[in-house]
Design an enzyme around this catalytic site. Sequence first.
Site, PDB file in Angstrom:
ATOM      1  N   HIS A 121       0.818  -1.214   0.000  1.00 17.76           N
ATOM      2  CA  HIS A 121       0.000   0.000   0.000  1.00 17.76           C
ATOM      3  C   HIS A 121       0.853   1.266   0.000  1.00 17.76           C
ATOM      4  O   HIS A 121       1.913   1.334   0.613  1.00 17.76           O
ATOM      5  CB  HIS A 121      -0.949   0.000   1.198  1.00 17.76           C
ATOM      6  CG  HIS A 121      -0.250  -0.037   2.526  1.00 17.76           C
ATOM      7  ND1 HIS A 121       0.222   1.086   3.165  1.00 17.76           N
ATOM      8  CD2 HIS A 121       0.066  -1.082   3.337  1.00 17.76           C
ATOM      9  CE1 HIS A 121       0.784   0.756   4.309  1.00 17.76           C
ATOM     10  NE2 HIS A 121       0.706  -0.564   4.439  1.00 17.76           N
ATOM     11  N   ASP A 122       0.391   2.247  -0.743  1.00 19.76           N
ATOM     12  CA  ASP A 122       0.975   3.589  -0.785  1.00 19.76           C
ATOM     13  C   ASP A 122       2.368   3.620  -1.411  1.00 19.76           C
ATOM     14  O   ASP A 122       3.100   4.602  -1.248  1.00 19.76           O
ATOM     15  CB  ASP A 122       1.020   4.212   0.617  1.00 19.76           C
ATOM     16  CG  ASP A 122      -0.341   4.276   1.270  1.00 19.76           C
ATOM     17  OD1 ASP A 122      -1.196   5.010   0.748  1.00 19.76           O
ATOM     18  OD2 ASP A 122      -0.567   3.576   2.284  1.00 19.76           O
ATOM     19  N   GLY A 139       4.841  -1.245   2.688  1.00 13.74           N
ATOM     20  CA  GLY A 139       4.101  -0.023   2.447  1.00 13.74           C
ATOM     21  C   GLY A 139       4.978   1.202   2.325  1.00 13.74           C
ATOM     22  O   GLY A 139       6.064   1.279   2.904  1.00 13.74           O
TER      23      GLY A 139
END
Length: 265
Positions: A121-122, A139
Amino acid sequence: MTDIHPTAIVETGAAIGENVRVGPYSTVGPNVRLADNVVLESHVVVAGHTEVGAGTHIFPFASIGHKPQDLKYAGEETRLLIGKNNQIREHVTMNPGTSGGGGLTRVGDNGLFMMGSHVGHDCKVGNFAILANNATLAGHVELADHVILGGLSAVRQWTRIGTGAIVGGMTGVEFDVIPFGSVIGDRARLAGLNLIGLKRKEFPREQIHALRAAYRDLFDTEDGTLRARAEAVAETAADQPLVKMVTDFILEKDDRRFCTPRSGE
C-alpha cells in the site's frame, strides 16, 4: 473487439476499453477501469478502485486492488493506479493506498513484475521497474525509474530506492539506496555502482567517470558526515548530471539513513 470469456465476471460499473481480453474465471470489480488493449489471462482478480493502463498484461492468479494489508485500514476509498505496458506475472499482488499514506498506490509504465512479487500500500513505483520472483515492497516504498530488484529481496516500509539502482537477490533493504547504487547482502550494503546498467543506458563515458569519482569522495572516506560530503561534492560537480542526481537524492531530506559500504570494503 473486446473479448470477455463466458466464465469471467465483469461487474456492472466496470469501465472496459477497446480490444480488452478478460480470460476464463477472471473477475473485474465495479470500480475498475481497464484501458485499451489490456489482457487478463485466466483466474485474474482486479478489485477496488483500480485503473490498469493500456497494453498491460496480467497473468493467472494475480490479485490486483484488494484491500491493503494494513490493520489500520478501515475501508476508506483508496486507489491503485497502474500504468501502461506492464507485464504482471503469476501470483503478483498489488494493494491500493491507505488514508495514512495519501490514499494512492501508483505503478508506472513498462514494468516487469515477476511471479509472486508484491507492491504494498501507498508505494510509488517508477517506469521500467523490474521485480524478480517474490521480490517484496512493504508499504510506502518509493522506487524511481529503472530500478531492478533481485529475486526474494525485500524492501522495508518508507524506504526510497533511486534511479537505476539494483538490489541483489535475497537482500533485505532497510535504508535508502542512492541512484545507480548496487546493494547486496542479507542486510543491504552498498557494493558499488550499477555500472552495467549505466553502460546499457549509454550515458556518456565522462559522466560515468565523474560519478565514479564522486562515489569515492562520498563513500571511500569517513571524514565528516555523509550529508557534509554530499554538500561538498554537489559544489564541485554541479555541472555533472549523474552526480547531481545522487547528491540531490542524499540532500533531499535530512532525516534519512542510507545503505553504505561495509567498513573496510
